[in-house]
Scaffold this motif. Sequence first.
Motif, short mmCIF file in Angstrom:
data_model
loop_
_atom_site.label_atom_id
_atom_site.label_comp_id
_atom_site.label_asym_id
_atom_site.label_seq_id
_atom_site.Cartn_x
_atom_site.Cartn_y
_atom_site.Cartn_z
N GLY A 53 -1.66 -12.84 -9.05
CA GLY A 53 -1.16 -12.07 -7.92
C GLY A 53 -0.54 -10.75 -8.31
N GLU A 54 -0.36 -10.52 -9.59
CA GLU A 54 0.22 -9.25 -10.03
C GLU A 54 -0.74 -8.10 -9.75
OE1 GLU A 54 1.92 -7.16 -14.14
OE2 GLU A 54 1.17 -9.23 -14.16
N ARG A 55 -0.19 -7.01 -9.25
CA ARG A 55 -0.98 -5.85 -8.86
C ARG A 55 -0.32 -4.59 -9.45
NH1 ARG A 55 -4.24 -5.10 -4.08
NH2 ARG A 55 -3.55 -7.20 -3.51
N ARG A 56 -1.14 -3.73 -10.05
CA ARG A 56 -0.65 -2.48 -10.63
C ARG A 56 -1.46 -1.31 -10.10
NH1 ARG A 56 -0.46 -4.34 -17.04
NH2 ARG A 56 0.96 -6.13 -16.76
N HIS A 57 -0.75 -0.31 -9.56
CA HIS A 57 -1.39 0.90 -9.05
C HIS A 57 -1.11 2.07 -9.99
CE1 HIS A 57 -2.56 -0.62 -5.05
NE2 HIS A 57 -1.52 -1.42 -5.19
N VAL A 68 -2.84 8.58 -3.43
CA VAL A 68 -4.04 7.87 -3.87
C VAL A 68 -3.81 6.37 -3.77
CG1 VAL A 68 -5.58 7.46 -5.83
CG2 VAL A 68 -4.76 9.77 -5.35
N GLN A 69 -2.63 5.90 -4.12
CA GLN A 69 -2.32 4.48 -4.04
C GLN A 69 -2.38 3.96 -2.61
OE1 GLN A 69 1.37 3.61 -6.03
NE2 GLN A 69 0.91 4.91 -7.80
N ARG A 70 -2.01 4.79 -1.66
CA ARG A 70 -1.99 4.36 -0.26
C ARG A 70 -3.38 4.30 0.36
NH1 ARG A 70 3.26 7.80 2.07
NH2 ARG A 70 4.87 6.62 0.91
N LYS A 71 -4.28 5.16 -0.09
CA LYS A 71 -5.60 5.22 0.54
C LYS A 71 -6.64 4.35 -0.17
CE LYS A 71 -7.96 8.94 0.22
NZ LYS A 71 -8.38 10.33 0.32
N MET A 72 -6.33 3.83 -1.34
CA MET A 72 -7.26 2.98 -2.08
C MET A 72 -6.57 1.66 -2.39
SD MET A 72 -8.99 5.70 -4.73
CE MET A 72 -9.69 7.25 -4.14
N ASN A 73 -7.21 0.54 -2.00
CA ASN A 73 -6.57 -0.75 -2.19
C ASN A 73 -7.62 -1.85 -2.23
OD1 ASN A 73 -4.57 -2.64 -2.52
ND2 ASN A 73 -3.30 -1.84 -0.85
N ILE A 74 -7.19 -3.04 -2.68
CA ILE A 74 -8.02 -4.24 -2.74
C ILE A 74 -7.36 -5.31 -1.89
CG2 ILE A 74 -9.13 -5.93 -4.27
CD1 ILE A 74 -8.82 -4.04 -6.54
N SER A 75 -8.17 -6.20 -1.31
CA SER A 75 -7.64 -7.26 -0.46
C SER A 75 -6.75 -8.20 -1.26
CB SER A 75 -8.79 -8.04 0.17
OG SER A 75 -8.31 -9.15 0.88
N ALA A 76 -5.71 -8.74 -0.60
CA ALA A 76 -4.78 -9.65 -1.26
C ALA A 76 -5.42 -11.00 -1.55
CB ALA A 76 -3.54 -9.84 -0.40
N THR A 77 -6.50 -11.35 -0.84
CA THR A 77 -7.20 -12.63 -1.03
C THR A 77 -8.44 -12.48 -1.90
OG1 THR A 77 -8.44 -12.28 1.01
CG2 THR A 77 -6.35 -13.47 1.18
N SER A 128 -13.70 -5.82 -3.33
CA SER A 128 -14.14 -4.52 -2.83
C SER A 128 -12.97 -3.55 -2.75
CB SER A 128 -14.80 -4.68 -1.46
OG SER A 128 -15.88 -5.59 -1.53
N LEU A 129 -13.27 -2.27 -3.00
CA LEU A 129 -12.26 -1.21 -2.92
C LEU A 129 -12.40 -0.51 -1.58
CD1 LEU A 129 -10.05 0.44 -4.40
CD2 LEU A 129 -11.89 1.98 -5.15
N ILE A 130 -11.29 -0.43 -0.84
CA ILE A 130 -11.29 0.20 0.48
C ILE A 130 -10.66 1.58 0.34
CG2 ILE A 130 -10.49 0.00 2.86
CD1 ILE A 130 -10.26 -3.02 2.41
N ILE A 131 -11.41 2.62 0.74
CA ILE A 131 -10.94 4.00 0.67
C ILE A 131 -10.88 4.53 2.11
CG2 ILE A 131 -11.31 6.28 -0.33
CD1 ILE A 131 -13.06 4.99 -2.43
N ARG A 172 -7.67 5.31 -14.20
CA ARG A 172 -7.45 3.96 -13.71
C ARG A 172 -6.79 4.01 -12.34
NH1 ARG A 172 -7.03 -0.79 -16.43
NH2 ARG A 172 -8.79 0.12 -17.54
N LEU A 173 -7.35 3.25 -11.37
CA LEU A 173 -6.82 3.25 -10.01
C LEU A 173 -5.93 2.05 -9.74
CD1 LEU A 173 -10.04 4.34 -8.05
CD2 LEU A 173 -8.12 5.77 -8.77
N ILE A 174 -6.40 0.83 -10.08
CA ILE A 174 -5.65 -0.37 -9.73
C ILE A 174 -6.06 -1.51 -10.65
CG2 ILE A 174 -7.36 -1.03 -7.99
CD1 ILE A 174 -5.10 -2.23 -6.35
#
Length: 440
Positions: free
Chosen positions: A227-231, A237-246, A254-257, A219-221
């Motif tokens: 609005g709750e977000r869990r990494h 890995v948490q810093r290089k993979m993320n989803i937009s706040a909106t 979309s997942l940004i790597i 599990r990545l995120i």
Amino acid sequence: MIWDMRLFAPSLFCFQLLALIHFSLGQTDGRDVLVANISAPKGSQAVLRCHSQRMVWTQDRLKDRQRVAHWDLLRSGPEHAMERVVDMFSAGDQRIYNDYNQGRIGMPKTAFIDGNFSLVIKDVVMSDKGMYSCNLHHHYCHLYESIKVQLNVTKSARKERKFWDGQKAVFVVLVGKTVVLPCVNRRPIWTEGNSQEDQQQVVHWDRQPPGVRHDRADRLIDLYASGERRHYGPLFVQRKMNISATAFSQGDFSLIISEIQPLDQGLYSCHLHHHYCGLHERRIFQLTVTPPIPEESTDEPQYLPSEDQNTNMVEVPPHVINVILPDQRNHFLQQLGYILATLLLLALSILGIILLTRRRKRRGQEFDPRKVESQTLPTVKYVSQASCVKKECVPEMKLRNQEESKLDYKNNLLKEAEMSKPCPAKAVDLDRDIEKPSWK
């Protein structure tokens, strides 16, 4: 060759039955699986696009007023006019469109609590006859359901009854009585409110490294509509993979790597869940890391901005191939259904061809002109006084030939006698000199 459709009717029925079974097996879980193959060079940034407008979160500020139920009437007259009878919102407000029906037609006030949306008609009159339809709309979840009921009015108590005609329920009601047209739907989506709707929408990304089973994916995120977000996983890995706040406001999950490395390649899955609306989707992406793009040599001549050849070049995004595949749990059953349906159709087709060929051969043998028996010609018998055609009788033709031969012999002797006239005194006995031929 004229094909007999009666031979192919069983094969067509069996093929349709197998296709129906195969379709039901393939639709057991109701999830959409989208597979995309993406290639990105090492050190670059990749975007695994996962969009869904049905997951856009808009809070119901009107306290669940986006659910509505209404009854419509299609009259059976020559004009086939459609009219709205009554509608009701989840807040409990009803609206009756005809003043004549005020107090006579209505729905239960607890319809959106117990799921009973039946229409009650008091003091039935002949003008109430027609096709009624119960329509349920959920604008928040984009859902729509409809039920049809046929109402017939009679003046005879013996004709009053209820039955199912194969498509809808039919009510034959006596004039002046009260009838209840049924429409019941007790699914939680129609009977419960959106008290915790922000907690019922969640998106999460998983990563499956090469050689790892899908049930052991990392599990990545997790991202909730509130609005709750869990990494999960290591910090880098948490810093290089993320989803937009909106994400929930635009429907873009979309997942940004960033700074892709060979260790990042594998199978990524985007899971979209809307528990309140019953929406469950999954998008799968196969990420492949390619060697980095070599840098351009600095020895090449520099161009001015107006003369730079790369000024008008358009950056070509990586090639993405979208393929819709079934879920892995039903993949084997789906392939087996295709194979069995194809083999059965082929076998029945061959059997039909063989039967038709034999049938045609039998008809050809019955009408073969070479095997038609020739009719026996009647025998004609020539009967005379002393002879017949058969072998046992003495032929008359042979006697005639004997007489003709005698006459010819006599004529020949007479000619010879005339030629030797110096001896007139000697008489010739023609009859004596003629030797009678012997006939056996």
